[in-house]
Structure formats: structure tokens, C-alpha cells
Scaffold this active site. Structure first.
Site, mmCIF file in Angstrom:
data_model
loop_
_atom_site.group_PDB
_atom_site.id
_atom_site.type_symbol
_atom_site.label_atom_id
_atom_site.label_comp_id
_atom_site.label_asym_id
_atom_site.label_seq_id
_atom_site.Cartn_x
_atom_site.Cartn_y
_atom_site.Cartn_z
ATOM 1 C CD GLU A 184 38.428 39.721 35.633
ATOM 2 O OE1 GLU A 184 38.423 39.689 36.889
ATOM 3 O OE2 GLU A 184 37.680 40.453 34.960
ATOM 4 C CB SER A 199 35.423 44.037 36.492
ATOM 5 O OG SER A 199 36.038 42.790 36.684
ATOM 6 C CG HIS A 236 35.758 36.682 35.787
ATOM 7 N ND1 HIS A 236 34.857 35.840 36.403
ATOM 8 C CD2 HIS A 236 35.463 37.937 36.238
ATOM 9 C CE1 HIS A 236 34.062 36.539 37.193
ATOM 10 N NE2 HIS A 236 34.404 37.810 37.107
ATOM 11 C CG ASP A 262 39.830 43.626 36.410
ATOM 12 O OD1 ASP A 262 40.876 43.024 36.741
ATOM 13 O OD2 ASP A 262 38.716 43.064 36.358
ATOM 14 C CG HIS A 263 39.624 43.275 40.327
ATOM 15 N ND1 HIS A 263 39.933 41.957 40.628
ATOM 16 C CD2 HIS A 263 38.568 43.220 39.470
ATOM 17 C CE1 HIS A 263 39.104 41.159 39.996
ATOM 18 N NE2 HIS A 263 38.266 41.886 39.278
#
Length: 610
Positions: free
Chosen positions: A273, A313, A428, A482-483
Site C-alpha cells: 500500500e 488502490s 494506508h 498499488d500506487h
């Protein structure tokens, strides 16, 4: 007052029961029901109940507001009004139920606005309907109306006739509270993610999941979404020109470089994440944030010029597992009817004989992740309910080290080869982690860095334990993001927010540790990995092999109504609204912008075509 509350309960339970009976009719009508064992059928009803309650909540809302806002109406007048409203709702709901039976039998998906498109061609529409058992369906429709009206007259109507007008300041506050409480079943409970299709998916058997979806909810959702995705808003070129512009980017693979000891290793994909390159010192990021990853990067193959496809995500998971690029104004994962048409790594691995599983400490209902995971054909999906609540943070779910520990336990003695995908969550927001503070401060950036440090430490501990397992010698581990993330703020260059690491390591690697500095995208993982496994990657049309020297170094990414393009010695960010560059670096020419526009046009059209 008590009678009014009883009426609301009678409506909610009546509609829920009515939808339950509709589900029974659906299972009887569809031939695929024979595929389901008793446990699966029980799962259809148990999981579908949440969506039934959500639909029933919507249907109860109008009668509830009428009873609440007009407490001094006479009983006969209120009874007549509610019977008309109920009859209208019964007609609409029954019509959807009956139409859905035949739509699903014929086309294999629940009723949405797709059949309405045929109304513009009445002759073709009539021809399509002609093959349906019109008489039987009409009889069923009338029967459902009669049963629903009978329920109203026997249970609700008598309660209405016994009502006495009361003053609004006595009734309205309590009744408004009861009406507002309908939001709980409507959104599917008190969890983070509101009701969506993924909330009722539960089985690797596709039909079981479809049967758990309430047709009325599905149709209503389709109508509300109908105007979002029409014509391509990014049509910049004459027909065919965008495709021709992109063609040089996709070259056939020649002289494939093999990195593995054998073409069928175990594969563990770790999707970290918000893992931005700005937290990796070796990639020009801040020092001391991810020391474990820094150490591991010298043991494997580091791709140091990789860029996230999007900024969320669900877009990153689609890019990694389906090789499909992010869209500037849409997210395909949130639209199960479209995402179900994407190729997936999970399906490829399963067909290649792999045991497949997906681990996530959070709620897979979020952004329809669950429906997409089942489309991937993951044999096991482990998520938040599979972990103790004592191991959760306050918002999202189980901490990273807990999930890593579960994976190690599950892989002990597991059948090989296996494909395991893990999506972490501790980094996150709100960046809560179960460890002492390393980066002092309570500001957002300090909390983010602290969460990244914890995520890195958990990863390092997992790899250290994995190296002791008998399966390590034949395992490839892929670590990526994811990013990216806007934090930490190191410069004003927004392209850095999309720069992410990717590291391959494990006992299955035969290649010496090295750095591959070819520019590429998240979407390129699928083709690069599958080619190493000698598996056909043709279905992943947007994915390019990062090890193919014939491919032009290039990365495209999308953000809110804009896109970015990264090429050697230059990059740009372009805003679709103003049709202007937001920022750029290096010498940008007209063809660089046109290349991004062509990619945006073609990829969005592909999205619309799904």
C-alpha cells in the site's frame, strides 16, 4: 405511535420476504442451479440477504416518510395513499423480477439498462422477446402482484385503519429517527464500504455469486450509473489514427531473457500500500524509511523506473493483475460487468496448474474488490473477518505482520506450485501501526513515514522467515506498490508521486542481482511475468514485457481527468479540462502530447467496449 412503528417494520420485513421468494424463483428458473450443492445454495440466501435488506430499505423509505411527515392524516386517506404507492412499487419490482429471469437465462447477466438500448429498434426488440415464454412470465407477474397486494390488505391495511391522528411534535422526532435508521440496511451495515455487488460475492462458482445479487438493487444501481459512461470523451483523432500512433509501443518479444531457474516456480506477489519510490533512498527518496527493502534490493532484480498506472488502490490492482491501464474519469473495478471481461493473472496461474490465493487484512467489499478477486479465480480469499479483531487497527483491518504470519502458516506444507497475492494495508491512512514511533511528530508526513517503516520492517521479517522454508528455493517474490503517494514532499514534480519500486527476488532467480532501468508501467508486470513462465500473454493487450529490448521505454498514468507520460529524458502531465500541460520536464514536443492523447483515447474506448 406503536402502530406506526409496526407499519414500518411490516413494510421492511414484507419486502425482505418478497425478495427472498423472488430468489427462490430465480434458482428454480435457471438451469445453472444444478451446479450448486446445498452449501452453495445456503450461501446464496445467507449472503444475498444483505442486498435484499438494502433493497427493502429503499422500498420502505417512501411509505416511512409519508407516515412520518403527515402524522395528522386520517386513517382512510393514509391507507388509500399507501396502497397506491405500494401497488406502484409492486408493479416495478415484480416487472424487474420477471424480466430478470429471462434476461439472465438468455444473456447470463442480471437485468440492467442494456436491454433498454433495444427500445430504439422496436423490430429487433420484438424479435428478441418473441422467443421468451411470454404467457408464463405474464402469469407469474400477475401472480406476484396479487400475492403482494394480499399481504398489504391482510397485514398493513388493518394497522393503517386503526391509526389516530397525532400531533407532529409528538410523532415526528421518533418516526424520523426510525426512518433514518433505514440507512443501516440500505448501506448494508455499519462497515466502511457501502452496499455494492462485491458485498454478496462469496464463492469461486460464478453463478452462485450472480444468484446472490438482488436484481432490483442491480437494476437501480445500473440506472443511477447510466449517464456516467457514454461516448468516449477523449476522441482526439480521426478513426484509426490513435491505434496507429500506439502501435510502435508494442513490439513482439525476441531473444527472451530468462531470469528463472525453471519456468514454473511458486510466485508471491506483494502489493504494498502506497509504496512510493520517495521512501527508498536508492531511488532518490528519503533515507532511513525502508532499510529492509534497501537491503533486499541488492539481493534481487530491481526495476527502478516503474510508474503506477493510477492514483487509487483499485486502479493499481487492476493494472497489476489484469495489465489494464487506469482511466482518468472512471474505475473499471467498480463496474463488475466490465471488470469481469478483463484477463487476469489469477486465471492464468490457475489454468497453469497453480494453487491460487489472495490475502488482504481489510474489507474486500471496498470498491468491488471481492467480485474482481472471484473473477481472478483465486481459490482462497483471506480478508478482515478471517483475523482476530484484536489484530485490527481502528479503521481498515489486520496489520501487515499479522497477515504475513498467516501466509507463512498457510504455506507450510501447501501444495506447489502456488500463486499467492498479498495486498498490505498498514501504510494506508490513518497510518496507525503497532510499534513505537521512529519518525517523531504527529503531522501527517511523520505518521506516513512511520507507517512505511513498520510496513518495511514487517516485510523484512517475512522474507527472513520465508528464506527458512523448504519452498523458498523454488519461489519468486515480486514486491511492488498499488500506487505512489504525495508524501513525503520532496519536490514539486508530481511525476514523482507515481514513481514506484518493483523488486524480484527469491530462490527461483538464477540471474545475478541487477538494476533494470527501462521505463515501464505497473501494467507491464503481467506480460513480463507470464513470459518468464512461458505462458501466453496475448490477452493482456496493454501489457509490455519490460525485458524486451525492442520495446520503447514508455510509461503512461492517469489521474483525475488528466494523464502523464514518461519517456527518456522527459516527462509531462496534461490536464484534459484546460487541454494544457500542467507541468513538464525536458524538451516536450507535440508528438509527446499526442502519444499520451492516443493512449488515453484507445484505453478509454477499450474500457467502454467491455
Amino acid at each position: 405511535m406503536k402502530s406506526r412503528l409496526l407499519i414500518l417494520m411490516a413494510y421492511l420485513t414484507g419486502w425482505t420476504g418478497w425478495l427472498l421468494v423472488s430468489r427462490v424463483l430465480f434458482l428454480i428458473y435457471q438451469s445453472q442451479t444444478s451446479q450448486l450443492n446445498p452449501a452453495a445454495i445456503a450461501g446464496v440466501f445467507a449472503n444475498g440477504l444483505r442486498m435484499d435488506l438494502s433493497t427493502a430499505g429503499y422500498l420502505t423509505m417512501i411509505p416511512a416518510l409519508l407516515i412520518t411527515l403527515l402524522p395528522n392524516w386520517s386513517s382512510p386517506k393514509l391507507a388509500r395513499s399507501l396502497r397506491i404507492i405500494t401497488l406502484i412499487e409492486l408493479i416495478v419490482v415484480s416487472l424487474i423480477t420477471v424480466a430478470d429471469l429471462e434476461v439472465f437465462r438468455t444473456w447470463g447477466f442480471h437485468l440492467d439498462i442494456t436491454p433498454l438500448h433495444y427500445l430504439t429498434s422496436p423490430r429487433e426488440a420484438a424479435a428478441s422477446v418473441a422467443a421468451s415464454p411470454i404467457l408464463s412470465l405474464t402469469t407469474l407477474f400477475v401472480g406476484m402482484l396479487l400475492v403482494g397486494d394480499y399481504y398489504f390488505k391482510r397485514l398493513i391495511h388493518p394497522l393503517l385503519l386503526r391509526l389516530n391522528p397525532i400531533r407532529w411534535w409528538v410523532a415526528t422526532p421518533l418516526l424520523l429517527t426510525a426512518t433514518a435508521a433505514l440507512v443501516i440496511p440500505i448501506r448494508g451495515g455499519l462497515q466502511l464500504a457501502p452496499m455494492n455487488v462485491s458485498a454478496v460475492y462469496f464463492s469461486p462458482v460464478a453463478f452462485a455469486n450472480y444468484a446472490a445479487v438482488t436484481p432490483q438493487w442491480n437494476f437501480m444501481h445500473s440506472v443511477l450509473e447510466r449517464n456516467k459512461y457514454g461516448k468516449n470523451p477523449f476522441s482526439f483523432f480521426p478513426k484509426g489514427q490513435a491505434s496507429r500512433t500506439l502501435k510502435p509501443l508494442f513490439q513482439p518479444v525476441r531473444n527472451q531473457q530468462s531470469l528463472l531457474t525453471n519456468p514454473k516456480p511458486n510466485v508471491i506477489l506483494i502489493v504494498w500500500e502506497s509504496f512510493t519510490a520517495k521512501t527508498v533512498a536508492g531511488l532518490g527518496g528519503r533515507a532511513g524509511v525502508t532499510p529492509e527493502f534497501e537491503k533486499l534490493s541488492h539481493e534481487g532484480i530491481l526495476f527502478n523506473q516503474l510508474f503506477a498506472s493510477g492514483d487509487r488502490s483499485e486502479k493499481g490492482l487492476i493494472a497489476l493483475l489484469s495489465g489494464f491501464p487506469a482511466q482518468a474519469t472512471a474505475s473499471i473495478m467498480t463496474l463488475p460487468t466490465k471488470s469481469a471481461k478483463l484477463p487476469t493473472l489469477g486465471e492464468k496461474f490457475r489454468k497453469a496448474g497453480y494453487e491460487t490465493s489472495f490475502y488482504y487484512g481489510g474489507e474486500t467489499e471496498f470498491a468491488n474488490i471481492k467480485s474482481y478477486l472471484y473473477h481472478n479465480q483465486f481459490g482462497r480469499i483471506i480478508s478482515k473477518p478471517d483475523f482476530k479483531s484484536s489484530d485490527w487497527n481502528s479503521k481498515w483491518g489486520a496489520h501487515d505482520h499479522v497477515v504475513y504470519s498467516r501466509i507463512l502458516s498457510d504455506l507450510s506444507g501447501a501444495k506447489q506450485p502456488f500463486f499467492v497475492s498479498l495486498f498490505t494495508l498498514s501504510s494506508h491512512e490513518p497510518f496507525e501501526v503497532p510499534m513505537p514511533t521512529v519518525f517523531s511528530g504527529t503531522d501527517e508526513e511523520s505518521l506516513f513515514l512511520n507507517s512505511m517503516y513498520y510496513a518495511d520492517r514487517s516485510l523484512g521479517e517475512f522474507i527472513a522467515q520465508a528464506k527458512k522454508q523448504p519452498w523458498w528455493a523454488n519461489t519468486l517474490i515480486v514486491i511492488t506498490a498499488d500506487h505512489g503517494h504525495r508524501l513525503p514532499v520532496l519536490s514539486t514534480d508530481r511525476v514523482r508521486d507515481f514513481h514506484i519500486p518493483m523488486l524480484w527476488l527469491g530462490g527461483a532467480l538464477k540471474a545475478k542481482p541487477q538494476v533494470i532501468d527501462r521505463i515501464g508501467s505497473q501494467t507491464d508486470l503481467a506480460a513480463t511475468l507470464l513470459h518468464q513462465l512461458k505462458v501466453d500473454a496475448t490477452d493482456f493487450k496493454w501489457s509490455r514485457d519490460l525485458l524486451n529490448p525492442q520495446n520503447r521505454p514508455f510509461a503512461y498514468f492517469a489521474f483525475n481527468n488528466g494523464f502523464g507520460v514518461v519517456q527518456p529524458n522527459r516527462h509531462l502531465l496534461f490536464d484534459n479540462t484546460s487541454r494544457q500541460l500542467i507541468s513538464s520536464n525536458g524538451v516536450i514536443q507535440k508528438q509527446d502530447i499526442e502519444l499520451g492523447e492516443a493512449y488515453e483515447e484507445e484505453s478509454y474506448q477499450d474500457f467502454l467496449n467491455k
